[in-house]
Design a protein around this motif. Sequence first.
Motif: not given
Length: 373
Positions: A17-21, A25-27, A57-65, A272-277
Amino acid sequence: MDAFIVSLQAVWSDSGFTAFTSGNAIMIAVGVILLYLAFAKGFEPLLLSPIAFGCILANFPKTGFETDPGLMQLISFGISHEVFPPLIFLGVGAMTDFGPLIARPSTLLLGAAAQVGVFVALMGAMALGFNVQEAASIGIIGGADGPTAIYLTMKLAPHLLGAIAVAAYSYMSLVPLIQPPIMKLLTTKKEREIVMDQLRPVSKFEKLAFPVVTTIIISLLLPPIASLMGMLMLGNLFRESGVTARLAETSENALINIVTIFLATGTGLTMKAENFLNIQTIMIIGLGLIAFAAGTAGGVLFGKLMNYFSGGKINPLIGSAGVSAVPMAARVSQVVGQQANPGNYLLMHAMGPNVAGVIGTAVAAGTMLAMLK
């Protein structure tokens, strides 16, 4: 009490939640919409549902994937090191009857005509400022062949893998939505009603010789795609030999299903949002749609040409199956044909150009690799 509060603060600071953007949410919303299309609308759910869930799954922050060893890293390895595409081709070969193409070799031209979408998108991408390697990777989306698109992109423009893979697989999934309007626009009702003559019987020798000869010729001509073409034809040999039923069954069922789960989920994980949007991704998605529409149109228009020279014996609808989405595109030809004439059965006729499209897209990718790498 203070220790308890500190513990809660630690849990919160480590949470996603602390890194959720807003982008995340859009993705995630995009993933939910894709799940809806897969489950509620039936748009290729076996393919679209793992892509959609991978996107979520890709848009949950801090998963370490991306950093921690595990299943997600293994899936990414299989995509980036070109393990999954040849295995998908093995399964496609095992589940596909090449007989219609052998019985009517002229349908190979329909598969070639449908590749026009590849070159339309390539030129469009270069006009928008992409370099030639990037443009070639974008153009191959027009073949509607996800594994080939991934294979080519990893060799020419790996930084575009996410957008290209998502575009290719999304359009493959949406074949039943995208193709029919184009097919109906370019054909008359009378053309769609044409009932084609029954295909001639194909001998077992022909079915065994075709994959062997095709593998030899294409692999010698275009070595970069030997793994794709070899696996496609090996799968078909398992199917047609009559003595490898267990291998054929495994290839066309368990193996391809497992690899599809991994490949499609891995494709979703690139969303991922940062790569896709960004504007570049939007341009790639748009060019991919143009490529796919142009490929469909090219196949149908060449089908009309074949219909003219055959004296009205070829139903132009089978040309739309010249894109590589097997057997989805062939099923769409069947559906649109039956809407015009309930007694019309085009599926086997459409499988000829559909198989030709698989081969044609791979050849187009191999040609680009030979010229550009």
